[in-house]
Scaffold this motif. Structure first.
Motif, mmCIF file in Angstrom:
data_model
loop_
_atom_site.group_PDB
_atom_site.id
_atom_site.type_symbol
_atom_site.label_atom_id
_atom_site.label_comp_id
_atom_site.label_asym_id
_atom_site.label_seq_id
_atom_site.Cartn_x
_atom_site.Cartn_y
_atom_site.Cartn_z
ATOM 1 N N UNK A 54 0.841 -1.194 0.000
ATOM 2 C CA UNK A 54 0.000 0.000 0.000
ATOM 3 C C UNK A 54 0.879 1.248 0.000
ATOM 4 N N UNK A 55 0.494 2.281 -0.757
ATOM 5 C CA UNK A 55 1.288 3.515 -0.755
ATOM 6 C C UNK A 55 1.135 4.251 0.576
ATOM 7 N N UNK A 56 2.090 5.105 0.876
ATOM 8 C CA UNK A 56 2.054 5.852 2.131
ATOM 9 C C UNK A 56 0.800 6.710 2.246
ATOM 10 N N UNK A 57 0.298 7.216 1.126
ATOM 11 C CA UNK A 57 -0.915 8.033 1.159
ATOM 12 C C UNK A 57 -2.083 7.241 1.760
ATOM 13 N N UNK A 58 -2.122 5.930 1.525
ATOM 14 C CA UNK A 58 -3.153 5.066 2.097
ATOM 15 C C UNK A 58 -3.091 5.108 3.621
ATOM 16 N N UNK A 59 -1.885 4.978 4.164
ATOM 17 C CA UNK A 59 -1.724 4.993 5.614
ATOM 18 C C UNK A 59 -1.960 6.388 6.183
ATOM 19 N N UNK A 60 -1.550 7.407 5.454
ATOM 20 C CA UNK A 60 -1.732 8.775 5.919
ATOM 21 C C UNK A 60 -3.219 9.117 6.005
ATOM 22 N N UNK A 83 8.812 1.984 4.110
ATOM 23 C CA UNK A 83 9.285 1.530 2.807
ATOM 24 C C UNK A 83 8.104 1.487 1.849
ATOM 25 N N UNK A 84 8.038 2.474 0.981
ATOM 26 C CA UNK A 84 6.961 2.596 -0.011
ATOM 27 C C UNK A 84 7.147 1.534 -1.100
ATOM 28 N N UNK A 85 6.051 1.070 -1.717
ATOM 29 C CA UNK A 85 6.204 0.195 -2.877
ATOM 30 C C UNK A 85 7.140 0.842 -3.913
ATOM 31 N N UNK A 86 8.012 0.062 -4.478
ATOM 32 C CA UNK A 86 9.166 0.546 -5.240
ATOM 33 C C UNK A 86 8.886 1.567 -6.338
ATOM 34 N N UNK A 87 7.884 1.370 -7.159
ATOM 35 C CA UNK A 87 7.679 2.267 -8.307
ATOM 36 C C UNK A 87 6.819 3.487 -7.996
ATOM 37 N N UNK A 96 4.450 11.485 -2.942
ATOM 38 C CA UNK A 96 5.295 10.653 -2.083
ATOM 39 C C UNK A 96 5.871 11.493 -0.940
ATOM 40 N N UNK A 97 6.456 12.639 -1.287
ATOM 41 C CA UNK A 97 7.066 13.508 -0.278
ATOM 42 C C UNK A 97 6.029 13.981 0.733
ATOM 43 N N UNK A 98 4.868 14.407 0.258
ATOM 44 C CA UNK A 98 3.801 14.867 1.147
ATOM 45 C C UNK A 98 3.346 13.756 2.095
ATOM 46 N N UNK A 99 3.227 12.543 1.568
ATOM 47 C CA UNK A 99 2.795 11.415 2.396
ATOM 48 C C UNK A 99 3.855 11.066 3.443
ATOM 49 N N UNK A 100 5.128 11.072 3.054
ATOM 50 C CA UNK A 100 6.206 10.776 4.009
ATOM 51 C C UNK A 100 6.205 11.812 5.134
ATOM 52 N N UNK A 112 6.976 10.677 20.235
ATOM 53 C CA UNK A 112 7.861 11.837 20.051
ATOM 54 C C UNK A 112 9.353 11.519 20.005
ATOM 55 N N UNK A 113 9.774 10.420 20.603
ATOM 56 C CA UNK A 113 11.216 10.119 20.624
ATOM 57 C C UNK A 113 11.618 9.003 19.669
ATOM 58 N N UNK A 114 10.678 8.481 18.881
ATOM 59 C CA UNK A 114 11.024 7.370 17.995
ATOM 60 C C UNK A 114 11.948 7.828 16.866
ATOM 61 N N UNK A 115 12.738 6.901 16.389
ATOM 62 C CA UNK A 115 13.598 7.142 15.229
ATOM 63 C C UNK A 115 12.841 6.631 14.005
ATOM 64 N N UNK A 116 12.748 7.483 12.987
ATOM 65 C CA UNK A 116 12.036 7.118 11.767
ATOM 66 C C UNK A 116 13.040 6.986 10.636
ATOM 67 N N UNK A 117 12.986 5.858 9.952
ATOM 68 C CA UNK A 117 13.904 5.581 8.858
ATOM 69 C C UNK A 117 13.092 5.401 7.581
ATOM 70 N N UNK A 118 13.481 6.100 6.549
ATOM 71 C CA UNK A 118 12.873 5.909 5.233
ATOM 72 C C UNK A 118 13.831 5.038 4.437
ATOM 73 N N UNK A 119 13.369 3.847 4.094
ATOM 74 C CA UNK A 119 14.168 2.909 3.311
ATOM 75 C C UNK A 119 13.434 2.711 2.003
ATOM 76 N N UNK A 120 14.085 3.055 0.912
ATOM 77 C CA UNK A 120 13.392 3.027 -0.370
ATOM 78 C C UNK A 120 14.130 2.178 -1.390
ATOM 79 N N UNK A 121 13.415 1.213 -1.947
ATOM 80 C CA UNK A 121 13.963 0.447 -3.067
ATOM 81 C C UNK A 121 13.588 1.174 -4.345
ATOM 82 N N UNK A 122 14.294 0.886 -5.404
ATOM 83 C CA UNK A 122 14.024 1.544 -6.685
ATOM 84 C C UNK A 122 13.539 0.520 -7.688
#
Length: 127
Positions: A54-60, A83-87, A96-100, A112-122
């Protein structure tokens, strides 16, 4: 005196490279945590949220409230891997940027203190 490792909980919002019949990154994290002596910490119970692909916009947008419902009793999240779906990011980088940024804002309010990692495949095609 032995120092106990801090308890960590990792939430994965991912795609098929995160968890599928072929890949299982949370299980690999669990194994690594055990090897590092973290024992049965929350890292060893890493979660996949809802479903992959699912794209990030779905979760947002969370129209059905599934993400909010899933997270309501999860007060101990210390790390979030996005980790967004690759394409999808390459088809609409602005969305994508707005959803992230929107998801990061949403998660920061709850954790508030969590570490957020964006991992993106291409995505790619064979030549």
């Amino acid at each position: 005196m032995t120092t106990k490792s801090p308890v960590t909980t990792t939430l994965f919002l991912g795609n098929s490279f995160t968890k599928s019949s072929k890949y299982d990154i949370p299980s690999e994290i669990d194994k690594l945590a055990a090897k590092l002596g973290m024992g049965h910490t929350s890292l060893a119970e890493s979660k996949i949220c809802i479903r992959s692909g699912m794209p990030f916009a779905f979760y947002l947008n969370d129209k059905g409230g599934k993400l909010a419902e899933y997270l309501k009793d999860k007060s101990d999240v210390t790390h979030i891997v996005l980790q967004e779906p690759s394409c999808k990011p390459w088809r609409n980088p602005t969305k994508f940027r707005e959803a992230v940024l929107g998801l990061m804002s949403k998660f920061r309010k709850q954790y508030p203190t969590c570490k957020i990692v964006l991992y993106q495949t291409q995505c790619w095609t064979e030549l």
